[in-house]
Scaffold this motif. Structure first.
Motif: not given
Length: 508
Positions: A221-240
């Protein structure tokens, strides 16, 4: 026939047979603006084709369906979802006899079917891509051609979208959210008060519920908070976005997950009855929200958005004109902040595609169409007020002043005030000569409104009370400008304004 032709034919078939026969909702308006990046000369250029999508349909048995989709890395997913999702919801799936739980189940299943259908359309391209990758280590005269083909395939299969969908069924409102778009519901109560509710929260690493879900899958969780972006996007839910669905083990932040961490499952908010409701519903793409937040900060973004919509509804004769005027106003505010060179200018060098969908609820539009109102910043001041001349209540109200972003006259707010779901005060300025009053002496989400005539009686009423001077012979201050000077000082870098705010004083 290659995969691209197959997919385009599939989408074309959907368009011709699934959506053309569905009537558009006439109680709805949509405004859009493309992305742009500002150059050193202040001129804007579009970085990529528009990737947003939307729909607004009226189905059978009193069903209405609306959606705003924010695409990324292309418009393929947002276009596909905006067409396919309609077919999964408005072709007889929803009946008037369905209960709340039935509707929620059908909504959730529709998103699941749509994502699976999308991945089926790119399945052949993904398989070809995997085959080429396995062949690349073998040096041959074909390697260059294979590399070029790999780039084409990557462009073809990449991309995703976030979505916010509103369904009105049996006169109840359901909001299904996947990602970072936003829904606001503004309701006017029978006693003339207004209420604004943000329905749902964005699915980002700032959402504690989402972090708990990801932590349950074994992620840091701490790593996710620090990174903010996941694979270039801020969303943790997305279609496609096949990369985070099928190749998440290759992404450092997600590699430890026990199951797919990035999902397309919508968060569906409990139904709200629209019986007797007067007001409007707003669906906004992330680009519109971020543009306004970049210009003025996130603290009052909802308040300002509602303010602008209310102002345009009061003077435009068409919902299309209202929605487009609001989007253009946000675009203008964003550019003005960039051009000003002030504190927030560095946040406004670019903005993404912007989409706003407005659905009115028993709301009367203005008779004639006027030009869009000029942009302006909300600066609230606090004024003592009582509804009854004989009352001794110490109720405080907030008068929202709109300061022009460049030039022009100072105006008061519209006759629509609002608050957020969690009790955050919302001020709704925009059109003169009405005055916005917000009650601050209770814990509810209600707020009061008055016309310009009532605003005049507000000051006369206070003046008729016997105000006794203190021991120095001074009368207690009538209007508290603390919030005004705090915001003004932070926006304009005004030392005296910020110091005066803390001391309850303003510029001399």
């Amino acid at each position: 026939m290659n995969t691209k032709t197959i997919e385009l034919g599939y989408i074309s078939t959907i368009h011709q047979s699934w959506t053309d026969d569905l009537p558009l909702c006439q109680m709805c308006g949509v405004g859009t603006a493309p992305n742009c990046t500002y150059g050193p000369d202040g001129k804007d250029t579009q970085s990529h084709p528009n990737e947003d999508g939307h729909f607004r349909f009226r189905g059978e048995e009193g069903c209405f369906l609306y959606g705003v989709f924010n695409g990324f890395d292309g418009s393929r997913v947002s276009s596909f979802v905006s067409q396919c999702l309609t077919a999964e919801l408005l072709l007889g799936q929803l009946k008037s006899t369905h209960t709340d739980s039935d509707v929620r189940r059908i909504l959730s299943q529709a998103f699941d079917v749509v994502e699976k259908s999308y991945f089926e359309t790119i399945g052949d391209a993904l398989a070809e891509k995997a085959t080429i990758i396995s062949q690349l280590p073998e040096l041959s005269p074909q390697s260059q051609k294979l590399s070029e083909r790999l780039k084409d395939l990557e462009q073809e299969v990449s991309g995703g979208a976030t979505a916010v969908v509103a369904l009105i069924h049996n006169n109840k409102l359901y909001i299904a959210n996947v990602g970072t778009n936003r829904a606001l519901l503004c309701k006017s109560t029978s006693d003339g008060q207004n209420q604004v509710i943000q329905i749902g929260r964005p699915h980002t690493t700032e959402n504690e519920d989402e972090l708990q879900r990801l932590a349950g899958l074994g992620l840091d969780v701490s790593g996710l908070r620090q990174a903010a972006l996941i694979a270039g996007q801020s969303s943790t839910r997305r279609i496609g976005d096949y990369r985070v669905k099928y190749n998440y083990t290759d992404i450092d932040l997600l590699s430890a997950a026990k199951n797919k961490p990035i999902i397309a499952e919508p968060e569906i908010q409990a139904s709200q009855s629209l019986e007797g409701v007067t007001g409007f519903l707003l669906l906004m793409s992330e680009g519109l929200i971020k543009a306004l937040e970049s210009a003025h900060g996130p603290e009052q973004a909802n308040q300002e958005m509602v303010a602008m919509v209310a102002a345009e509804l009061a003077q435009q004769g068409s919902l299309e004109a209202v929605a487009q005027s609001v989007v253009e106003r946000v675009k203008r505010l964003h550019h003005d902040v960039y051009a000003s060179g002030r504190q927030r200018a560095s946040h406004c060098s670019r903005h993404e595609d912007m989409t706003l969908l407005i659905r009115t609820l028993n709301y009367t539009l203005a008779d004639g169409a006027l030009t869009p109102t000029q942009g302006g910043r909300i600066y609230p001041v606090s004024v003592p007020y009582s509804n009854c001349p004989s009352s001794t209540s110490k109720t405080s109200v907030t008068l929202s002043l709109v300061m022009p972003s460049q030039g022009g006259t100072l105006t008061n707010g519209t006759n629509t005030a609002s608050t957020l779901e969690e009790g955050t005060p919302t001020h709704t300025p925009g059109q003169s000569p009405t005055t916005t009053l917000h009650s601050t002496n209770n814990q509810t989400t209600q707020s009061s409104s008055s016309s310009s005539g009532d605003g005049g009686s507000l000051f006369r009423q206070r003046g008729s009370q016997a105000v006794q001077p203190d021991e120095t012979g001074r009368v207690p201050p009538y209007v508290d400008f603390t919030q005004f000077y705090r915001l003004w000082g932070s926006d304009h870098g005004d030392f005296l304004g910020t110091q005066g705010a803390s001391a309850g004083l303003g510029p001399q």
